[in-house]
Design an enzyme around this catalytic site. Structure first.
Site, PDB file in Angstrom:
ATOM      1  N   HIS A  62     -15.235 -30.664  60.142  1.00  0.00           N
ATOM      2  CA  HIS A  62     -15.132 -29.354  61.012  1.00  0.00           C
ATOM      3  C   HIS A  62     -15.976 -28.668  59.407  1.00  0.00           C
ATOM      4  O   HIS A  62     -15.001 -28.131  58.592  1.00  0.00           O
ATOM      5  CB  HIS A  62     -13.851 -29.192  60.478  1.00  0.00           C
ATOM      6  CG  HIS A  62     -12.950 -28.082  61.817  1.00  0.00           C
ATOM      7  ND1 HIS A  62     -14.140 -27.557  62.371  1.00  0.00           N
ATOM      8  CD2 HIS A  62     -12.774 -26.930  61.078  1.00  0.00           C
ATOM      9  CE1 HIS A  62     -13.098 -26.750  63.201  1.00  0.00           C
ATOM     10  NE2 HIS A  62     -12.243 -26.267  62.677  1.00  0.00           N
ATOM     11  N   HIS A  64     -16.982 -23.959  59.285  1.00  0.00           N
ATOM     12  CA  HIS A  64     -17.154 -22.750  59.686  1.00  0.00           C
ATOM     13  C   HIS A  64     -18.228 -22.327  58.136  1.00  0.00           C
ATOM     14  O   HIS A  64     -17.284 -21.776  57.175  1.00  0.00           O
ATOM     15  CB  HIS A  64     -16.319 -21.884  59.875  1.00  0.00           C
ATOM     16  CG  HIS A  64     -14.841 -22.559  61.068  1.00  0.00           C
ATOM     17  ND1 HIS A  64     -15.066 -22.196  61.947  1.00  0.00           N
ATOM     18  CD2 HIS A  64     -14.236 -22.454  60.850  1.00  0.00           C
ATOM     19  CE1 HIS A  64     -14.503 -22.785  63.012  1.00  0.00           C
ATOM     20  NE2 HIS A  64     -12.912 -22.982  61.892  1.00  0.00           N
ATOM     21  N   TYR A 131     -19.726 -19.890  66.602  1.00  0.00           N
ATOM     22  CA  TYR A 131     -19.504 -19.105  67.130  1.00  0.00           C
ATOM     23  C   TYR A 131     -19.497 -17.950  67.015  1.00  0.00           C
ATOM     24  O   TYR A 131     -19.123 -16.980  68.028  1.00  0.00           O
ATOM     25  CB  TYR A 131     -17.384 -19.093  67.586  1.00  0.00           C
ATOM     26  CG  TYR A 131     -16.707 -19.111  66.663  1.00  0.00           C
ATOM     27  CD1 TYR A 131     -16.716 -18.067  66.004  1.00  0.00           C
ATOM     28  CD2 TYR A 131     -15.426 -19.789  66.112  1.00  0.00           C
ATOM     29  CE1 TYR A 131     -15.177 -17.525  65.193  1.00  0.00           C
ATOM     30  CE2 TYR A 131     -15.418 -19.821  64.877  1.00  0.00           C
ATOM     31  CZ  TYR A 131     -15.211 -19.085  64.258  1.00  0.00           C
ATOM     32  OH  TYR A 131     -14.158 -18.630  63.104  1.00  0.00           O
ATOM     33  N   HIS A 217     -12.649 -23.158  71.668  1.00  0.00           N
ATOM     34  CA  HIS A 217     -12.248 -22.656  70.119  1.00  0.00           C
ATOM     35  C   HIS A 217     -10.281 -23.186  70.444  1.00  0.00           C
ATOM     36  O   HIS A 217     -10.038 -23.645  68.850  1.00  0.00           O
ATOM     37  CB  HIS A 217     -12.387 -21.295  70.244  1.00  0.00           C
ATOM     38  CG  HIS A 217     -11.742 -21.049  69.158  1.00  0.00           C
ATOM     39  ND1 HIS A 217     -10.625 -20.287  68.731  1.00  0.00           N
ATOM     40  CD2 HIS A 217     -12.414 -20.760  67.882  1.00  0.00           C
ATOM     41  CE1 HIS A 217     -10.263 -19.967  67.503  1.00  0.00           C
ATOM     42  NE2 HIS A 217     -11.599 -20.015  66.954  1.00  0.00           N
ATOM     43  N   ARG A 220      -5.879 -20.682  72.709  1.00  0.00           N
ATOM     44  CA  ARG A 220      -5.717 -18.960  72.800  1.00  0.00           C
ATOM     45  C   ARG A 220      -7.540 -18.473  73.426  1.00  0.00           C
ATOM     46  O   ARG A 220      -6.945 -17.366  73.796  1.00  0.00           O
ATOM     47  CB  ARG A 220      -5.287 -18.581  71.358  1.00  0.00           C
ATOM     48  CG  ARG A 220      -4.490 -19.178  70.568  1.00  0.00           C
ATOM     49  CD  ARG A 220      -4.269 -18.300  69.020  1.00  0.00           C
ATOM     50  NE  ARG A 220      -5.010 -19.595  68.109  1.00  0.00           N
ATOM     51  CZ  ARG A 220      -5.835 -18.929  66.577  1.00  0.00           C
ATOM     52  NH1 ARG A 220      -6.463 -17.609  67.032  1.00  0.00           N
ATOM     53  NH2 ARG A 220      -6.346 -20.070  66.652  1.00  0.00           N
ATOM     54  N   GLU A 247      -2.614 -24.907  64.966  1.00  0.00           N
ATOM     55  CA  GLU A 247      -2.593 -24.953  64.189  1.00  0.00           C
ATOM     56  C   GLU A 247      -1.855 -23.952  63.064  1.00  0.00           C
ATOM     57  O   GLU A 247      -1.747 -24.691  61.925  1.00  0.00           O
ATOM     58  CB  GLU A 247      -4.007 -24.325  63.065  1.00  0.00           C
ATOM     59  CG  GLU A 247      -4.558 -23.838  62.047  1.00  0.00           C
ATOM     60  CD  GLU A 247      -5.478 -22.753  61.814  1.00  0.00           C
ATOM     61  OE1 GLU A 247      -6.413 -22.664  62.325  1.00  0.00           O
ATOM     62  OE2 GLU A 247      -5.751 -23.765  60.130  1.00  0.00           O
ATOM     63  N   HIS A 281      -7.127 -29.895  63.157  1.00  0.00           N
ATOM     64  CA  HIS A 281      -5.540 -29.703  63.013  1.00  0.00           C
ATOM     65  C   HIS A 281      -4.716 -30.563  63.282  1.00  0.00           C
ATOM     66  O   HIS A 281      -4.086 -31.566  62.652  1.00  0.00           O
ATOM     67  CB  HIS A 281      -5.158 -28.697  62.937  1.00  0.00           C
ATOM     68  CG  HIS A 281      -6.569 -26.848  62.285  1.00  0.00           C
ATOM     69  ND1 HIS A 281      -6.421 -27.900  61.393  1.00  0.00           N
ATOM     70  CD2 HIS A 281      -6.697 -26.567  62.778  1.00  0.00           C
ATOM     71  CE1 HIS A 281      -7.609 -25.895  60.619  1.00  0.00           C
ATOM     72  NE2 HIS A 281      -7.930 -26.183  61.915  1.00  0.00           N
ATOM     73  N   ASP A 332     -13.287 -27.020  56.848  1.00  0.00           N
ATOM     74  CA  ASP A 332     -12.927 -25.967  57.224  1.00  0.00           C
ATOM     75  C   ASP A 332     -13.531 -24.712  57.226  1.00  0.00           C
ATOM     76  O   ASP A 332     -14.251 -24.477  56.483  1.00  0.00           O
ATOM     77  CB  ASP A 332     -11.376 -26.293  57.724  1.00  0.00           C
ATOM     78  CG  ASP A 332     -10.491 -24.744  58.570  1.00  0.00           C
ATOM     79  OD1 ASP A 332     -11.418 -24.443  59.115  1.00  0.00           O
ATOM     80  OD2 ASP A 332      -9.800 -25.323  58.920  1.00  0.00           O
TER      81      ASP A 332
HETATM   82 ZN   LIG Z   1     -11.326 -23.988  62.096  1.00  0.00          ZN
END
Ligand SMILES: [Zn+2]
Length: 457
Positions: A62, A64, A131, A217, A220, A247, A281, A332
């Site tokens: 994971h 970003h 994203y 994602h 949410r 999370e 998570h 992450d």
């Molecule tokens: Zn993430």
């Protein structure tokens, strides 16, 4: 990808199936894969000698990449009133500030440096939860997948494989439209997301070093009626499907208020969970949630260094593991990039939480870092030093101030419980030597690349 043809590596010590440390291991490689593994007391002529303990390549499930720009800037400041401490949500605002500024060129430069840091840490495959699809105001680029393509280019230049988890991100919160920096995340609806993701998948259909997977994602950001489209896209391409799950407690509260069920139950009801799915998570789960994830054979990706930095909480990892969910690891937000630290944090956080030791052995933690991680990224034939596997060989020093004095038969315990990314001395990824003596063989000074790409932002 440049490859080296038929070659051989002689490992002083190597971790080989079914999970033992062996001395004098000769690994034959043809192109990108291991063809044979045998014992040899001394290195034959022309075999490259790998010092220390050689492990299979590590999988960072994971990532970003752009969050790396926040390191050292958002860790909270103690104040008398508590006002400056920050929270997950204030951190998210800072993260959006960076997201706003990136363009294809600066994203490429930053990702290349971050992936270079990963290679130096022994990571041979990254799962990029991507994203940042469109221009800052949400207008698609002329090439709609240019932001994903710069990630693929960055991974190839840095010398690791990539799974681009093309992320569906449609709402700014449950029932709220996208706003501000979020505008560039959205495709409008899941059908439009699928059309764009199809183009990306098509562009890499013949590439062995790239997997295009899907991501939701979070509950949410994707309304329930849009989930089925993402799930069927994943089924049609047998692709990995990843999702952020619970999370923060606020996500659970918002989901319960809107839909009357937990995020885990909502994902289950809409077919998101299953053996190709990874829930990232899974921190705030009740017993029912643990049962749904394990019962559907959903993998769970823990990101302990990020979860502690953002004060997320400690997830029910040992309950999930006992119930049957495979566990994997990711860095992450890249507060640090060190899978050894992630792996031991999994065990050590559980010790603090339960006041008991010995939840996972070092070889079990190493399996989470390697074999299970690669499988969650769609590379089922990676993460083992065995014939037929991807030729990823990560050598860890056993003579640093941290790792010296190992009981050689238990060298994996030393690596997992005391080693760090800085102890990785050489890396062969997909059959190519990419790091040696702690230096990146293609990118050179990765620290300088990180400095310049972050200063530009
Ligand atoms: Zn993430």
């Amino acid at each position: 990808m440049t490859t080296t043809g038929a070659t051989a590596y002689w490992c002083e010590l190597a971790w080989v199936p079914p999970g033992e440390v062996a001395s004098g291991v000769l690994v034959h490689v043809d192109d990108t894969h291991i063809t044979a593994v045998e014992r040899a007391a001394t290195p034959p002529p022309r075999a490259t000698r790998l010092p220390g303990l050689t492990l299979p390549g590590l999988a960072n499930v994971h990532s970003h990449a752009f969050h790396r720009a926040l390191r050292g800037r958002t860790h909270g400041v103690p104040t008398a009133t508590g006002a400056g401490r920050g929270s997950f949500w204030t951190w998210r605002e800072r993260m959006y500030d960076v997201a706003r500024r990136l363009d294809p060129d600066t994203y490429h430069q930053l990702a290349r440096a971050v992936y270079g840091e990963m290679v130096l840490a022994g990571i041979t495959c990254v799962g990029e939860f991507h994203y940042l699809h469109h221009g800052p105001d949400g207008t698609p680029y002329d090439e709609p997948n240019v932001m994903a393509e710069v990630l693929v280019a960055a991974a190839r230049e840095a010398g690791l494989r990539i799974t681009v988890l093309d992320t569906c991100y449609l709402t700014g919160g449950i029932g709220a439209p996208l706003s501000g920096a979020q505008m560039r995340f959205g495709d409008g609806d899941a059908e439009k997301w699928a059309t764009r993701a199809d183009q990306l998948r098509g562009a890499h259909a013949k590439d062995h070093d790239v997997v295009v997977g899907a991501a939701v994602h979070s509950v949410r950001a994707v309304p329930p009626h849009e989930l089925a489209t993402v799930v069927s896209w994943g089924h049609a391409s047998h692709a990995p499907l990843h999702v952020h799950l619970s999370e923060q407690r606020r996500e659970n509260a918002d989901c319960e208020a809107a839909y009357g069920v937990s995020p885990t139950a909502l994902l289950f009801e809409h077919g998101v969970l299953g053996p190709r799915t990874t829930a990232v998570h899974a921190t705030h789960l009740d017993e029912g949630g643990v049962g749904l994830l394990a019962g559907t054979e959903t993998t769970v990706c823990l990101c302990p260094t990020t979860e502690r930095d953002l004060a997320d909480g400690i997830g029910p990892a040992s309950s999930l593991s006992r119930a049957g969910s495979p566990l994997v690891l990711g860095s992450d937000s890249h507060a640090v990039i060190d899978l050894f630290e992630e792996a031991r944090a999994l065990e050590l956080d559980e010790r603090l939480h339960t006041e008991e030791r010995g939840h996972w052995s070092a070889p079990e933690l190493l399996t989470a870092m390697s074999e299970s991680g690669h499988r969650a990224l769609g590379f089922a034939d990676a993460g083992l030093i065995a014939p037929g596997g991807w030729a990823d060989l990560v050598s860890v020093r056993l003579d640093s101030v941290r790792t010296a004095g190992a009981d050689l038969g238990r060298a994996v315990d030393m690596a997992v419980f005391a080693g760090t990314a800085a102890d990785v001395v050489s890396v062969v990824a997909s059959g190519c030597p990419v790091a040696s003596n702690g230096h990146h063989l293609r990118l050179g000074d990765v620290g300088a690349l990180l400095t310049s790409s972050i200063q530009t932002l």
